[in-house]
Motif scaffolding. Structure first.
Motif, PDB file in Angstrom:
ATOM      1  N   PRO A  75     111.100 -10.160  62.716  1.00  0.00           N
ATOM      2  CA  PRO A  75     109.852  -9.494  63.091  1.00  0.00           C
ATOM      3  C   PRO A  75     110.013  -8.782  64.439  1.00  0.00           C
ATOM      4  O   PRO A  75     110.806  -9.230  65.269  1.00  0.00           O
ATOM      5  N   GLN A  76     109.294  -7.689  64.623  1.00  0.00           N
ATOM      6  CA  GLN A  76     109.453  -6.921  65.867  1.00  0.00           C
ATOM      7  C   GLN A  76     108.275  -7.157  66.799  1.00  0.00           C
ATOM      8  O   GLN A  76     107.119  -7.231  66.370  1.00  0.00           O
ATOM      9  N   LEU A  77     108.618  -7.228  68.092  1.00  0.00           N
ATOM     10  CA  LEU A  77     107.578  -7.546  69.074  1.00  0.00           C
ATOM     11  C   LEU A  77     106.464  -6.497  69.099  1.00  0.00           C
ATOM     12  O   LEU A  77     105.285  -6.824  69.237  1.00  0.00           O
ATOM     13  N   VAL A  78     106.855  -5.228  68.955  1.00  0.00           N
ATOM     14  CA  VAL A  78     105.821  -4.174  69.010  1.00  0.00           C
ATOM     15  C   VAL A  78     104.738  -4.374  67.955  1.00  0.00           C
ATOM     16  O   VAL A  78     103.595  -3.947  68.144  1.00  0.00           O
ATOM     17  N   ASP A  79     105.087  -5.048  66.850  1.00  0.00           N
ATOM     18  CA  ASP A  79     104.072  -5.292  65.810  1.00  0.00           C
ATOM     19  C   ASP A  79     103.191  -6.486  66.158  1.00  0.00           C
ATOM     20  O   ASP A  79     102.214  -6.757  65.456  1.00  0.00           O
ATOM     21  N   HIS A  80     103.558  -7.245  67.187  1.00  0.00           N
ATOM     22  CA  HIS A  80     102.789  -8.441  67.553  1.00  0.00           C
ATOM     23  C   HIS A  80     102.068  -8.284  68.887  1.00  0.00           C
ATOM     24  O   HIS A  80     101.561  -9.255  69.435  1.00  0.00           O
ATOM     25  N   LEU A  81     102.062  -7.075  69.453  1.00  0.00           N
ATOM     26  CA  LEU A  81     101.434  -6.897  70.775  1.00  0.00           C
ATOM     27  C   LEU A  81      99.926  -7.098  70.678  1.00  0.00           C
ATOM     28  O   LEU A  81      99.297  -6.692  69.684  1.00  0.00           O
ATOM     29  N   CYS A  82      99.333  -7.720  71.707  1.00  0.00           N
ATOM     30  CA  CYS A  82      97.874  -7.832  71.751  1.00  0.00           C
ATOM     31  C   CYS A  82      97.302  -6.434  72.023  1.00  0.00           C
ATOM     32  O   CYS A  82      98.056  -5.513  72.397  1.00  0.00           O
ATOM     33  N   GLU A  83      96.001  -6.289  71.898  1.00  0.00           N
ATOM     34  CA  GLU A  83      95.403  -4.970  72.000  1.00  0.00           C
ATOM     35  C   GLU A  83      95.688  -4.311  73.365  1.00  0.00           C
ATOM     36  O   GLU A  83      96.047  -3.124  73.439  1.00  0.00           O
ATOM     37  N   ASP A  84      95.584  -5.122  74.451  1.00  0.00           N
ATOM     38  CA  ASP A  84      95.800  -4.556  75.794  1.00  0.00           C
ATOM     39  C   ASP A  84      97.238  -4.062  75.953  1.00  0.00           C
ATOM     40  O   ASP A  84      97.480  -2.973  76.484  1.00  0.00           O
ATOM     41  N   CYS A  85      98.198  -4.875  75.507  1.00  0.00           N
ATOM     42  CA  CYS A  85      99.615  -4.484  75.646  1.00  0.00           C
ATOM     43  C   CYS A  85      99.922  -3.271  74.768  1.00  0.00           C
ATOM     44  O   CYS A  85     100.680  -2.382  75.166  1.00  0.00           O
ATOM     45  N   ARG A  86      99.314  -3.251  73.581  1.00  0.00           N
ATOM     46  CA  ARG A  86      99.566  -2.135  72.659  1.00  0.00           C
ATOM     47  C   ARG A  86      99.054  -0.829  73.266  1.00  0.00           C
ATOM     48  O   ARG A  86      99.732   0.185  73.283  1.00  0.00           O
ATOM     49  N   GLN A  87      97.831  -0.930  73.822  1.00  0.00           N
ATOM     50  CA  GLN A  87      97.250   0.275  74.444  1.00  0.00           C
ATOM     51  C   GLN A  87      98.078   0.743  75.645  1.00  0.00           C
ATOM     52  O   GLN A  87      98.306   1.926  75.836  1.00  0.00           O
ATOM     53  N   HIS A  88      98.504  -0.232  76.433  1.00  0.00           N
ATOM     54  CA  HIS A  88      99.310   0.097  77.618  1.00  0.00           C
ATOM     55  C   HIS A  88     100.574   0.850  77.183  1.00  0.00           C
ATOM     56  O   HIS A  88     100.898   1.920  77.727  1.00  0.00           O
ATOM     57  N   PHE A  89     101.247   0.319  76.187  1.00  0.00           N
ATOM     58  CA  PHE A  89     102.514   0.918  75.738  1.00  0.00           C
ATOM     59  C   PHE A  89     102.274   2.310  75.147  1.00  0.00           C
ATOM     60  O   PHE A  89     103.010   3.262  75.426  1.00  0.00           O
ATOM     61  N   THR A  90     101.204   2.424  74.360  1.00  0.00           N
ATOM     62  CA  THR A  90     100.895   3.727  73.741  1.00  0.00           C
ATOM     63  C   THR A  90     100.691   4.777  74.831  1.00  0.00           C
ATOM     64  O   THR A  90     101.178   5.902  74.734  1.00  0.00           O
ATOM     65  N   ARG A  91      99.999   4.384  75.896  1.00  0.00           N
ATOM     66  CA  ARG A  91      99.730   5.364  76.958  1.00  0.00           C
ATOM     67  C   ARG A  91     101.003   5.730  77.715  1.00  0.00           C
ATOM     68  O   ARG A  91     101.203   6.894  78.068  1.00  0.00           O
ATOM     69  N   VAL A  92     101.874   4.745  77.940  1.00  0.00           N
ATOM     70  CA  VAL A  92     103.157   5.058  78.605  1.00  0.00           C
ATOM     71  C   VAL A  92     103.888   6.124  77.782  1.00  0.00           C
ATOM     72  O   VAL A  92     104.356   7.144  78.316  1.00  0.00           O
ATOM     73  N   LEU A  93     103.950   5.909  76.470  1.00  0.00           N
ATOM     74  CA  LEU A  93     104.681   6.846  75.604  1.00  0.00           C
ATOM     75  C   LEU A  93     103.997   8.216  75.567  1.00  0.00           C
ATOM     76  O   LEU A  93     104.672   9.259  75.547  1.00  0.00           O
ATOM     77  N   GLU A  94     102.663   8.202  75.588  1.00  0.00           N
ATOM     78  CA  GLU A  94     101.936   9.483  75.606  1.00  0.00           C
ATOM     79  C   GLU A  94     102.291  10.297  76.857  1.00  0.00           C
ATOM     80  O   GLU A  94     102.532  11.500  76.786  1.00  0.00           O
TER      81      GLU A  94
END
Ligand code: HAM
Length: 470
Positions: A252-271
């Protein structure tokens, strides 16, 4: 005078400035048992320093552009600074720290990395009261008792950037931008590998899922990974053993298990990265070697290295929990470090030419001790006038001195012999044409400056600020 000065043989140019690889001089034998470099340590010789100075200049330029201030932290720190905050199960803490008791009986450690020391300094000196974030950069030697091999030393140098006191995802993107620009400015193409490893909210559940996945294959994992599975399952993803890599292929991959805050944070970094067109590769296996990381992690690999195994040029990420681990207030932070030896190696391998080091404008030569004293005095006057001047004051004959002038590629030599001393003159020699002229000693500084076309003197030395100065 001109009869006394015979044309010196054109000496081979300095390897320092020409970049030419002259045959190394024969090294005289030393007595058995003479002290020598410890295994894994490395001297940096003047012939290598143009590459180091080049990286230092690039670092200073990036630091100025992105608003980082320089900090120097202690080389020796209390062991506790690293032991828990870096992670007791990590390779660095378990096997690689230079830890010993000092004469007072305290356990101390030669810094194996900068981040913990920079955060300690931030907390200890109250930098939390400065406008946040505090952006700091540093560079210097670090120590890890690792198995020496190509690109892996026991003493090595890093360039290190930290942004402390800001949780915004743009901070992570800005660090990645800086990193990418640094390599581009060095003429190196690299690959930025990026991942998010979540935080204390979401990582435990992921650990559980990963362990569940790997448990049936436990016996096939390498010995280290069998231990990692218990202590730090994330590190199994990072193992370089072929079988371990195969067994984690479908994990399983960590990116699929990120909580909402971590997921949003990462999405914004990539944006942000996409907005500024910084190329990156998502790498779900990238977990890094210290426990203090949270959310964004990244590494820099040479563009032709798919595995990144032994040759990461740098790495970093966010470490929002480190301040608390060191007894401070919750303080978000992120940063990265680059390995200087590995970058120098890559610059050489890719044959990136270093800008030439400017040589002297003028070489001073003298004949006899009275002339030597006059030459030393003239040397000071020329230095104060901002002229790049040099000499070989301990040499006796004119010929060996002009050989040095040739080797340093000085365009002019100023020669003071017996006659010049009596006449209060200086012989001005054009090193290219060999044409010599007599110049009045009192006018020699002005004459040199005229010929060099340089009018500005070096700025006067700084003066103490008087109490009345506002
Ligand atoms: P690190 O990945 O341990 O991270 O080291 C960063 C870089 O230092 C590596 O990518 C490599 O280029 C170089 N390096 C590490 N060990 C050696 C060695 N034994 N010999 C030669 N070069 C080496 C850190 O140190 C983190 N403190 C980075 C960081 C800063 N994270 C947040 N802020």
């Amino acid at each position: 005078m001109s009869e006394r000065v015979r044309e010196p043989k054109k000496a081979s140019s300095s390897p320092l400035r020409s970049g030419r690889n002259n045959a190394p001089p024969e090294i005289p034998p030393r007595s058995p048992g003479a002290p020598q470099l410890l295994r894994g340590m490395k001297d940096i010789l003047p012939t290598d320093l143009p590459w180091w100075d080049f990286l230092r200049r690039q670092t200073d330029a990036e630091a100025a552009a992105f608003g980082f201030s320089r900090i120097e932290t202690a080389v020796l720190e209390p062991t506790a600074l690293f032991q828990r905050p870096l992670g007791e199960g990590t390779d660095v803490v378990q096997k690689e720290m230079y830890t010993f008791s000092d004469r007072g009986g305290d356990s101390v450690t030669l810094r194996p990395e900068f981040t913990a020391g920079v955060m300690r300094a931030y907390l200890e000196h109250g930098l939390i009261a400065w406008p946040q974030p505090v952006k700091l950069f540093t560079s210097g030697p670090l120590f890890r008792y690792d198995r020496p091999q190509a690109g892996r030393y026991r003493q090595f140098w890093q360039l290190n950037f930290e942004t402390i006191g800001d949780a915004h995802p743009v901070v992570d993107a800005e660090l990645l931008m800086l990193c990418e620009h640094f390599f581009r400015a060095c003429g190196l193409t690299v690959s930025l590998q990026v991942n998010s490893i979540g935080d204390a909210q979401c990582r435990p559940a992921y650990h559980k899922a990963l362990v569940e996945h790997l448990k049936p294959h436990r016996a096939q994992l390498c010995e280290d990974c069998q231990q990692r599975l218990q202590k730090n399952p994330l590190r199994v993803l990072d193992c370089k053993q072929a079988l371990c890599r195969q067994l984690t292929q479908d994990a399983p991959q960590l990116v699929d298990h990120l909580c909402e805050d971590c997921r949003q944070h990462f999405t914004r970094v990539l944006e942000y990265l996409e907005e500024v067109q910084v190329p990156y590769a998502l790498n779900p296996r990238l977990v890094r070697g210290f426990d203090y990381y949270t959310r964004t992690t990244f590494e820099v690999w040479p563009s032709d290295d798919e595995s990144g195994s032994q040759s990461a040029l740098g790495g970093g990420g966010r470490y929002d929990g480190l301040s608390e681990a060191l007894g401070g207030r919750p303080t978000p932070a992120a940063g990265f470090a680059l390995g200087i030896e590995r970058i120098v190696h890559l610059l050489k391998e890719r044959q990136i030419a270093m800008p030439p080091v400017p040589g002297p404008d003028v070489f001073l030569a003298q004949l006899g001790d009275a002339a030597r004293k006059r030459a030393l005095k003239l040397f000071r006057e020329l230095r104060d006038a901002g002229v790049r001047v040099t000499g070989a004051f301990s040499k006796e004959g004119i010929k060996p001195q002009l050989e040095v002038a040739n080797r340093l590629k000085a365009p002019f030599a100023l020669i003071i012999g017996q006659k010049e001393l009596l006449d209060d003159t200086v012989m001005f020699r054009d090193m290219e044409s060999g044409i010599q002229e007599v110049v009045d000693a009192a006018k020699v500084v002005a004459e040199v400056k005229k010929r060099l076309g340089r009018t500005a003197a070096i700025s006067p030395p700084p003066q103490p600020v008087s109490a009345s100065t506002p």
